[in-house]
Design an enzyme around this catalytic site. Sequence first.
Site, PDB file in Angstrom:
ATOM      1  N   ASP A  15      31.516 -30.421   1.512  1.00 20.08           N
ATOM      2  CA  ASP A  15      31.408 -29.568   0.325  1.00 20.08           C
ATOM      3  C   ASP A  15      30.016 -28.948   0.322  1.00 20.08           C
ATOM      4  OD1 ASP A  15      32.041 -28.459  -2.241  1.00 20.08           O
ATOM      5  OD2 ASP A  15      30.842 -30.026  -3.166  1.00 20.08           O
ATOM      6  N   SER A  16      29.823 -27.984  -0.566  1.00 19.53           N
ATOM      7  CA  SER A  16      28.492 -27.395  -0.717  1.00 19.53           C
ATOM      8  C   SER A  16      27.510 -28.403  -1.314  1.00 19.53           C
ATOM      9  CB  SER A  16      28.587 -26.169  -1.613  1.00 19.53           C
ATOM     10  OG  SER A  16      29.222 -26.517  -2.833  1.00 19.53           O
ATOM     11  N   CYS A  78      35.426 -28.053  -0.623  1.00 17.51           N
ATOM     12  CA  CYS A  78      34.878 -26.936  -1.396  1.00 17.51           C
ATOM     13  C   CYS A  78      35.905 -25.804  -1.505  1.00 17.51           C
ATOM     14  CB  CYS A  78      33.626 -26.445  -0.678  1.00 17.51           C
ATOM     15  SG  CYS A  78      32.839 -25.043  -1.441  1.00 17.51           S
ATOM     16  N   GLU A 157      26.118 -30.477 -13.074  1.00 21.86           N
ATOM     17  CA  GLU A 157      25.055 -31.095 -12.277  1.00 21.86           C
ATOM     18  C   GLU A 157      23.861 -31.525 -13.138  1.00 21.86           C
ATOM     19  OE1 GLU A 157      24.160 -29.513  -8.501  1.00 21.86           O
ATOM     20  OE2 GLU A 157      26.249 -29.773  -7.910  1.00 21.86           O
ATOM     21  N   CYS A 189      37.636 -25.372  -8.459  1.00 17.94           N
ATOM     22  CA  CYS A 189      36.248 -25.645  -8.065  1.00 17.94           C
ATOM     23  C   CYS A 189      36.054 -27.157  -8.143  1.00 17.94           C
ATOM     24  CB  CYS A 189      35.293 -24.932  -9.017  1.00 17.94           C
ATOM     25  SG  CYS A 189      33.564 -25.351  -8.744  1.00 17.94           S
ATOM     26  N   HIS A 191      33.749 -29.055  -9.084  1.00 21.93           N
ATOM     27  CA  HIS A 191      33.091 -29.660 -10.244  1.00 21.93           C
ATOM     28  C   HIS A 191      33.967 -29.689 -11.494  1.00 21.93           C
ATOM     29  CE1 HIS A 191      29.699 -28.918  -7.674  1.00 21.93           C
ATOM     30  NE2 HIS A 191      28.856 -29.432  -8.527  1.00 21.93           N
TER      31      HIS A 191
HETATM   32  N1  DGL Z   1      31.914 -26.657  -4.273  1.00 20.12           N
HETATM   33  C1  DGL Z   1      32.035 -25.334  -4.835  1.00 20.12           C
HETATM   34  C2  DGL Z   1      33.514 -24.976  -4.979  1.00 20.12           C
HETATM   35  O1  DGL Z   1      34.377 -25.814  -5.076  1.00 20.12           O
HETATM   36  C3  DGL Z   1      31.329 -25.239  -6.170  1.00 20.12           C
HETATM   37  C4  DGL Z   1      29.828 -25.260  -6.083  1.00 20.12           C
HETATM   38  C5  DGL Z   1      29.247 -24.087  -5.315  1.00 20.12           C
HETATM   39  O2  DGL Z   1      29.201 -22.956  -5.820  1.00 20.12           O
HETATM   40  O3  DGL Z   1      28.814 -24.326  -4.193  1.00 20.12           O
HETATM   41  O4  DGL Z   1      33.837 -23.818  -4.996  1.00 20.12           O
END
Ligand code: DGL
Length: 275
Positions: A15-16, A78, A157, A189, A191
């Site tokens: 993930d990011s 992600c 976050e 997403c 989060h």
């Molecule tokens: N992990 C990203 C997603 O699911 C969200 C956070 C980001 O913008 O990197 O799209």
Amino acid sequence: MNIDDRKYAPIGVFDSGVGGLTVAREIMRQLPKEDIVYFGDTARVPYGSKSKDNIIRYSRQIVRFLQTKDVKAIVIACNTASALALDIVRNETDIPVLGVVVPGAKSALQATRTKKIGVIGTEATIRSEMYTKVMKEMEPDVEVTGKACPLFVPLVEEGFAKHHVTEEIIEYYLKSMKESDIDTLILGCTHYPLLRSGIRAYMGEEVNIVNPAYETAMNLKQLLEEKQIAKDVSEGAHAEYDFYVSDAAEKFRQFAGTIWPCEIDTTKQISIEEY
Ligand code: DGL
């Protein structure tokens, strides 16, 4: 690697940043024997405001890193990277690669009665219209409304998931969704499942809320069984979980504790640009 060795290889999840742990924990829940190597690109988060070229470049580097860990399958947790880079990286490796968009789309189509579906995600995910494309391929009559909610990620976050400010931002972003006639909303997403109770309270009980993580873990389970590479150990054996990040390992470890069901002892920092 022969098929018996592959059974004991870990699953790579990336993930990011930290949000992909919402997907990894679902994999842990449905596949408790499987080892996981998790990578969070904490040096380059957020992906949601980045260009497609950069998201592809980052995803390629992470796939190369995970290959050094001899993973048997990769899950792009992600949504942004799944929407923009999955097809490219999938064609560049022999390892099976799964994203979260197709599973999320499938779950939403199973849940909807009216075929009117909302999807919320980062700017890049919504701009890509990938959820819409995938759902329309499966069900041409579906109507999809997308909405980018860029403030949700920093609110989560910063630990504001239950704060009244977040309630106001949920209303600000989701007012048009609530006023529309959607009966299903995809949390597109990583989060957003952490804001689920606030989103549920605002949208009301009658709207189905879909978290793609659940169906993603089910698809992974199916894939491992089909390829006969599911880990074959006796009940009660412990799985191993390794965590890697590209920056701020201690911050990741602390925040991860709010998502991951067990204590995370160590998180290793690597230079992802070298891959
Ligand atoms: N992990 C990203 C997603 O699911 C969200 C956070 C980001 O913008 O990197 O799209």
